[in-house]
Design a protein around this motif. Structure first.
Motif, mmCIF file in Angstrom:
data_model
loop_
_atom_site.group_PDB
_atom_site.id
_atom_site.type_symbol
_atom_site.label_atom_id
_atom_site.label_comp_id
_atom_site.label_asym_id
_atom_site.label_seq_id
_atom_site.Cartn_x
_atom_site.Cartn_y
_atom_site.Cartn_z
ATOM 1 N N LYS A 127 16.398 10.660 -4.810
ATOM 2 C CA LYS A 127 15.641 10.976 -3.590
ATOM 3 C C LYS A 127 16.371 10.465 -2.364
ATOM 4 C CE LYS A 127 12.338 8.811 -5.527
ATOM 5 N NZ LYS A 127 11.245 7.869 -5.636
ATOM 6 N N SER A 146 10.368 3.291 6.002
ATOM 7 C CA SER A 146 9.240 2.530 5.458
ATOM 8 C C SER A 146 9.396 1.041 5.722
ATOM 9 C CB SER A 146 9.172 2.724 3.948
ATOM 10 O OG SER A 146 8.993 4.067 3.625
ATOM 11 N N ARG A 150 10.330 -5.999 -0.243
ATOM 12 C CA ARG A 150 11.440 -6.360 -1.124
ATOM 13 C C ARG A 150 12.631 -6.815 -0.281
ATOM 14 N NH1 ARG A 150 15.782 -3.316 -1.108
ATOM 15 N NH2 ARG A 150 15.719 -1.053 -1.451
ATOM 16 N N ARG A 153 19.083 -4.930 -0.196
ATOM 17 C CA ARG A 153 20.247 -4.889 -1.083
ATOM 18 C C ARG A 153 21.492 -4.947 -0.204
ATOM 19 N NH1 ARG A 153 17.869 0.116 -3.698
ATOM 20 N NH2 ARG A 153 16.437 -0.690 -5.252
ATOM 21 N N TYR A 162 15.110 0.342 5.687
ATOM 22 C CA TYR A 162 13.704 -0.073 5.652
ATOM 23 C C TYR A 162 13.482 -1.026 6.817
ATOM 24 C CZ TYR A 162 13.032 1.360 0.716
ATOM 25 O OH TYR A 162 12.906 2.073 -0.449
ATOM 26 N N GLU A 181 0.152 5.365 4.395
ATOM 27 C CA GLU A 181 -0.075 5.049 2.983
ATOM 28 C C GLU A 181 0.735 3.814 2.665
ATOM 29 O OE1 GLU A 181 2.393 5.075 0.388
ATOM 30 O OE2 GLU A 181 3.853 5.368 1.978
ATOM 31 N N ALA A 183 1.806 1.186 -1.057
ATOM 32 C CA ALA A 183 1.599 0.967 -2.496
ATOM 33 C C ALA A 183 2.481 -0.168 -2.994
ATOM 34 C CB ALA A 183 1.942 2.246 -3.262
ATOM 35 N N VAL A 185 5.062 -0.921 -5.689
ATOM 36 C CA VAL A 185 5.918 -0.069 -6.511
ATOM 37 C C VAL A 185 6.638 -0.921 -7.563
ATOM 38 C CG1 VAL A 185 7.816 1.607 -6.464
ATOM 39 C CG2 VAL A 185 6.219 1.499 -4.558
ATOM 40 N N TYR A 191 5.450 -1.300 -0.431
ATOM 41 C CA TYR A 191 6.152 -0.362 0.440
ATOM 42 C C TYR A 191 5.098 0.418 1.213
ATOM 43 C CZ TYR A 191 10.161 -0.916 -2.777
ATOM 44 O OH TYR A 191 11.178 -1.406 -3.546
ATOM 45 N N GLY A 192 5.341 0.680 2.499
ATOM 46 C CA GLY A 192 4.358 1.448 3.265
ATOM 47 C C GLY A 192 5.017 2.315 4.324
ATOM 48 N N THR A 193 4.334 3.429 4.654
ATOM 49 C CA THR A 193 4.851 4.362 5.663
ATOM 50 C C THR A 193 4.150 4.127 6.992
ATOM 51 O OG1 THR A 193 5.088 6.023 3.924
ATOM 52 C CG2 THR A 193 5.129 6.813 6.198
ATOM 53 N N GLU A 211 10.126 9.795 1.997
ATOM 54 C CA GLU A 211 10.665 9.618 0.648
ATOM 55 C C GLU A 211 9.930 8.432 0.046
ATOM 56 O OE1 GLU A 211 14.535 7.778 0.239
ATOM 57 O OE2 GLU A 211 13.502 7.317 -1.643
ATOM 58 N N ILE A 212 8.913 8.735 -0.732
ATOM 59 C CA ILE A 212 8.026 7.667 -1.199
ATOM 60 C C ILE A 212 7.693 7.858 -2.679
ATOM 61 C CG2 ILE A 212 7.015 7.297 1.085
ATOM 62 C CD1 ILE A 212 4.658 8.966 0.301
ATOM 63 N N ASP A 213 6.952 6.907 -3.243
ATOM 64 C CA ASP A 213 6.645 7.032 -4.666
ATOM 65 C C ASP A 213 5.391 7.897 -4.864
ATOM 66 O OD1 ASP A 213 4.438 5.354 -4.184
ATOM 67 O OD2 ASP A 213 4.612 4.510 -6.192
ATOM 68 N N GLY A 216 2.032 6.898 -3.363
ATOM 69 C CA GLY A 216 2.027 7.178 -1.922
ATOM 70 C C GLY A 216 1.811 8.652 -1.657
ATOM 71 N N ARG A 258 11.916 -0.253 -14.375
ATOM 72 C CA ARG A 258 12.019 0.991 -13.619
ATOM 73 C C ARG A 258 12.005 2.217 -14.537
ATOM 74 N NH1 ARG A 258 14.473 0.694 -7.918
ATOM 75 N NH2 ARG A 258 13.619 -1.278 -7.240
HETATM 76 P P1 5GP Z 1 13.829 1.094 -3.672
HETATM 77 O O1 5GP Z 1 13.365 -0.309 -3.883
HETATM 78 O O2 5GP Z 1 14.736 1.564 -4.780
HETATM 79 O O3 5GP Z 1 14.411 1.339 -2.295
HETATM 80 O O4 5GP Z 1 12.536 2.012 -3.734
HETATM 81 C C1 5GP Z 1 11.686 1.927 -4.803
HETATM 82 C C2 5GP Z 1 10.644 3.020 -4.730
HETATM 83 O O5 5GP Z 1 9.789 2.831 -3.608
HETATM 84 C C3 5GP Z 1 11.222 4.430 -4.573
HETATM 85 O O6 5GP Z 1 10.597 5.250 -5.564
HETATM 86 C C4 5GP Z 1 10.790 4.842 -3.207
HETATM 87 O O7 5GP Z 1 10.554 6.244 -3.124
HETATM 88 C C5 5GP Z 1 9.499 4.082 -3.022
HETATM 89 N N1 5GP Z 1 9.148 3.916 -1.622
HETATM 90 C C6 5GP Z 1 9.977 3.698 -0.574
HETATM 91 N N2 5GP Z 1 9.294 3.634 0.569
HETATM 92 C C7 5GP Z 1 7.997 3.842 0.253
HETATM 93 C C8 5GP Z 1 6.792 3.897 1.022
HETATM 94 O O8 5GP Z 1 6.757 3.761 2.231
HETATM 95 N N3 5GP Z 1 5.635 4.107 0.338
HETATM 96 C C9 5GP Z 1 5.613 4.281 -1.011
HETATM 97 N N4 5GP Z 1 4.430 4.499 -1.568
HETATM 98 N N5 5GP Z 1 6.717 4.224 -1.762
HETATM 99 C C10 5GP Z 1 7.897 4.012 -1.146
#
Ligand code: 5GP
Length: 293
Positions: A127, A146, A150, A153, A162, A181, A183, A185, A191-193, A211-213, A216, A258
């Protein structure tokens, strides 16, 4: 053949969610946020969409001033059966309904064509790469940034990848209603938008990509049913495992966690409006962009 209990429960949950989403489309029409002709058009061009599943009567109920009796008369005059769904109309019925809607419910709102697209899919499906391609090649689209609790990296930039915030700040943002939204994850970080940049971009006629889970994506569907939900699929399960383990940024325990999330996530694909297989980043990204037009 008997339907297994689990399938039946999942099926009825999906039916309830679809019914709610259709009711929300009707509300958007009645509040002038969507045009009735736009809903009919989408039902026509997207046979799998929620709009296609709406009954003609349901759409007409969204038009201010149309009561039950008048709706009955209208559909009789248009020679459409009361149980007919928008996606099941014949070409002539569709034309007659379209002409009626254009006259009876002219749209005075701002339907600029800007739309909200949610890109979800199992972890490590790509994604991030697909959205980065869109950010770099399609300038008009806002790629939502978002907030997350976390840790960054290596190479990630605050405010670009982020907004990296601590738990207290995340709590404050929830409390202040700043999220469209949010959640937890992978059972770990939140993580939030942020909502404000999205409202602003849509008001300016720019399309937005989230790009969210999957949790979300479900929340966005409930609050903004007009959003287009895209599920990005890996070419195969084996390829997904290879992509996840090959990334090398997570510990073995984190990878296992994961992968088990990914398995659950893949099962949610039927809730989405569009499925796109990520064989090749550019093709998948162009497919996503085509949904914004
Ligand atoms: P990563 O830690 O690998 O960057 O992201 C982990 C997961 O969190 C990914 O599936 C990503 O799509 C999801 N994610 C990222 N931002 C958001 C968000 O704002 N809201 C939600 N619900 N999921 C998110």
């Amino acid at each position: 053949m008997t339907v297994p209990e689990v399938d039946r429960a999942a099926g009825s949950r999906a039916a309830i969610a679809a019914r709610r989403a259709r009711a929300a489309i009707k509300k958007a029409v009645s509040e002038g946020r969507r045009s009735a002709t736009g809903v009919l058009e989408r039902a026509t061009t997207h046979p799998e969409s929620l709009e296609a599943g709406m009954r003609v009567t349901e759409l007409l109920q969204g038009i201010p001033g149309l009561g039950k009796i008048r709706i009955e008369r209208v559909i009789e005059r248009l020679s459409i059966s009361p149980s007919k769904r928008l996606g099941g109309l014949g070409a002539l019925q569709r034309d007659r309904l379209g002409a009626y809607l254009a006259k009876r419910a002219p749209f005075s709102g701002d339907e600029s064509g800007a739309c909200l697209v949610v890109l979800a899919g199992p972890t490590a499906v790509g994604k991030g790469t697909v959205s980065t391609w869109i950010r770099e090649n399609v300038p008009g689209v806002l790629l939502s940034v978002s907030a997350t609790t976390r840790a960054p990296r290596p190479g990630e930039v605050d405010g670009v990848s982020y907004y990296f915030v601590d738990d207290a700040e995340f709590d404050r943002m929830i409390e202040a209603g700043e999220f469209l939204e949010w959640a937890v994850v992978h059972n770990s970080s939140r993580y939030g938008t942020p909502r404000a940049p999205i409202d602003k971009a849509l008001a300016e006629g720019r399309s937005v990509l989230l790009e969210i889970d999957i949790q979300g994506a479900r929340q966005v569907r409930a609050t903004m049913p007009e959003a287009r939900l895209v599920f990005l699929l890996p070419p195969s399960w084996g390829e997904l495992v290879r992509r996840l383990t090959g990334r090398g940024t997570e510990t073995e325990e984190e990878q296992a966690r994961r992968l088990s999330t990914a398995e659950v996530e893949l099962a949610a694909q039927s809730e989405f409006d569009y499925l796109i297989v990520n064989n090749d980043v550019e093709t998948a990204a162009r497919d996503v962009v085509s949904l914004m037009q």
